[in-house]
Design a protein around this motif. Structure first.
Motif, PDB file in Angstrom:
ATOM      1  N   GLY A  14      27.381  64.821   8.775  1.00 31.28           N
ATOM      2  CA  GLY A  14      28.322  64.140   9.658  1.00 31.28           C
ATOM      3  C   GLY A  14      27.861  64.070  11.098  1.00 31.28           C
ATOM      4  N   ALA A  15      26.561  64.239  11.330  1.00 29.19           N
ATOM      5  CA  ALA A  15      26.010  64.291  12.685  1.00 29.19           C
ATOM      6  C   ALA A  15      25.421  62.929  13.064  1.00 29.19           C
ATOM      7  CB  ALA A  15      24.942  65.377  12.757  1.00 29.19           C
ATOM      8  N   PRO A  16      25.923  62.309  14.127  1.00 31.49           N
ATOM      9  CA  PRO A  16      25.460  60.963  14.483  1.00 31.49           C
ATOM     10  C   PRO A  16      24.080  60.939  15.119  1.00 31.49           C
ATOM     11  CG  PRO A  16      26.971  61.750  16.137  1.00 31.49           C
ATOM     12  CD  PRO A  16      26.965  62.780  15.032  1.00 31.49           C
ATOM     13  N   LYS A  17      23.533  59.766  15.146  1.00 31.52           N
ATOM     14  CA  LYS A  17      22.279  59.453  15.835  1.00 31.52           C
ATOM     15  C   LYS A  17      22.549  59.482  17.339  1.00 31.52           C
ATOM     16  CE  LYS A  17      19.687  55.130  16.333  1.00 31.52           C
ATOM     17  NZ  LYS A  17      19.926  54.611  17.648  1.00 31.52           N
ATOM     18  N   HIS A  18      21.578  59.977  18.110  1.00 34.24           N
ATOM     19  CA  HIS A  18      21.731  60.011  19.562  1.00 34.24           C
ATOM     20  C   HIS A  18      20.819  59.071  20.334  1.00 34.24           C
ATOM     21  CE1 HIS A  18      23.562  64.229  19.088  1.00 34.24           C
ATOM     22  NE2 HIS A  18      24.507  63.359  19.257  1.00 34.24           N
ATOM     23  N   PRO A  19      19.526  58.947  19.988  1.00 39.58           N
ATOM     24  CA  PRO A  19      18.666  58.072  20.792  1.00 39.58           C
ATOM     25  C   PRO A  19      19.228  56.648  20.856  1.00 39.58           C
ATOM     26  CG  PRO A  19      17.338  59.416  19.351  1.00 39.58           C
ATOM     27  CD  PRO A  19      18.780  59.611  18.925  1.00 39.58           C
ATOM     28  N   GLY A  20      19.190  56.094  22.059  1.00 43.08           N
ATOM     29  CA  GLY A  20      19.731  54.757  22.282  1.00 43.08           C
ATOM     30  C   GLY A  20      21.115  54.791  22.889  1.00 43.08           C
ATOM     31  N   GLN A  21      21.820  55.898  22.723  1.00 36.41           N
ATOM     32  CA  GLN A  21      23.145  56.018  23.333  1.00 36.41           C
ATOM     33  C   GLN A  21      22.981  56.373  24.806  1.00 36.41           C
ATOM     34  OE1 GLN A  21      26.184  54.979  23.790  1.00 36.41           O
ATOM     35  NE2 GLN A  21      26.622  55.480  21.641  1.00 36.41           N
ATOM     36  N   SER A  22      23.865  55.907  25.632  1.00 31.17           N
ATOM     37  CA  SER A  22      23.797  56.157  27.070  1.00 31.17           C
ATOM     38  C   SER A  22      23.988  57.634  27.387  1.00 31.17           C
ATOM     39  CB  SER A  22      24.884  55.356  27.785  1.00 31.17           C
ATOM     40  OG  SER A  22      24.733  53.988  27.527  1.00 31.17           O
ATOM     41  N   GLY A  23      23.180  58.118  28.323  1.00 30.62           N
ATOM     42  CA  GLY A  23      23.275  59.512  28.740  1.00 30.62           C
ATOM     43  C   GLY A  23      24.632  59.861  29.315  1.00 30.62           C
ATOM     44  N   TRP A  24      25.231  58.941  30.087  1.00 30.26           N
ATOM     45  CA  TRP A  24      26.552  59.215  30.666  1.00 30.26           C
ATOM     46  C   TRP A  24      27.599  59.405  29.574  1.00 30.26           C
ATOM     47  CZ3 TRP A  24      30.238  55.826  29.185  1.00 30.26           C
ATOM     48  CH2 TRP A  24      29.847  54.533  28.839  1.00 30.26           C
ATOM     49  N   TYR A  25      27.462  58.631  28.476  1.00 25.44           N
ATOM     50  CA  TYR A  25      28.430  58.762  27.387  1.00 25.44           C
ATOM     51  C   TYR A  25      28.224  60.087  26.646  1.00 25.44           C
ATOM     52  CZ  TYR A  25      31.147  57.987  23.221  1.00 25.44           C
ATOM     53  OH  TYR A  25      32.059  58.138  22.205  1.00 25.44           O
ATOM     54  N   LEU A  26      26.967  60.408  26.356  1.00 23.75           N
ATOM     55  CA  LEU A  26      26.684  61.675  25.678  1.00 23.75           C
ATOM     56  C   LEU A  26      27.180  62.855  26.514  1.00 23.75           C
ATOM     57  CD1 LEU A  26      23.097  60.907  24.343  1.00 23.75           C
ATOM     58  CD2 LEU A  26      25.223  61.003  23.005  1.00 23.75           C
ATOM     59  N   ALA A  27      26.965  62.801  27.824  1.00 23.57           N
ATOM     60  CA  ALA A  27      27.428  63.882  28.706  1.00 23.57           C
ATOM     61  C   ALA A  27      28.954  63.989  28.654  1.00 23.57           C
ATOM     62  CB  ALA A  27      26.948  63.641  30.132  1.00 23.57           C
TER      63      ALA A  27
END
Length: 170
Positions: A14-27
């Motif tokens: 259930g762990a999503p992909k991270h590369p490509g996602q915006s750093g501000w959103y991940l933070a």
């Protein structure tokens, strides 16, 4: 571990992909997990699992280091995992585009994450979580509350599949 060696995501965990996602959103998401805003609902099994990992990040510098590392990883486009009709989904997408952008690129100004190139199995689960009140109901989840109302406009699983198959074309 959970998200994969290159953070490409892991559907089984259930762990999503991270590369490509915006750093501000991940933070923002890491802070939401740290504060118990995400993972608060008793049915959010995966969100609850993320809370202790996010809490290991001592401060903003640690969060920024994690998001910078993720930003340095190569992105691999995931395969589609839903069976919808992208032509019908295209007709649903203009509502999403108002926040997420015409090409699903995401927008800091509207606090909307990138959709294009992300795992649609994960987005399916999150849309269902928003629709069912598993996500977006915490009193401090202002952006989630907005998304919850939008997700509820998708009347059934077929609409979600159609929409996400169109997003996969972006």
């Amino acid at each position: 571990g959970c998200h994969g060696e290159q953070r490409q995501g892991n559907k089984e965990l259930g762990a999503p992909k991270h590369p490509g996602q915006s750093g501000w959103y991940l933070a923002r998401q890491l802070h939401s997990f740290k504060q118990g805003v995400r993972g608060a609902h008793e049915s959010d099994t995966y969100g609850k699992q993320m809370i202790p990992f996010a809490q290991m990040l001592a401060d903003d510098a640690a969060v920024n280091n994690v998001t910078a590392y993720i930003g340095s990883l190569s992105e691999v486009r995931p395969e589609t995992s839903v069976g919808g009709n992208p032509e019908r989904g295209k007709k649903l997408y203009p509502t999403c585009a108002a926040c997420h952008g015409e090409q699903g690129e995401g927008a800091w100004a509207t606090h909307a994450p990138r959709l294009a190139g992300m795992s649609n199995w994960y987005m399916t689960r999150q849309l269902e979580n928003f629709r069912q009140g598993i996500r977006g109901t915490h009193p401090q989840d202002f952006h989630g509350a907005q998304m919850r109302s939008m997700a509820r406009a998708l009347k059934d699983e077929a609409a979600i599949n159609d929409l996400l198959d169109y997003v996969h074309t972006l």
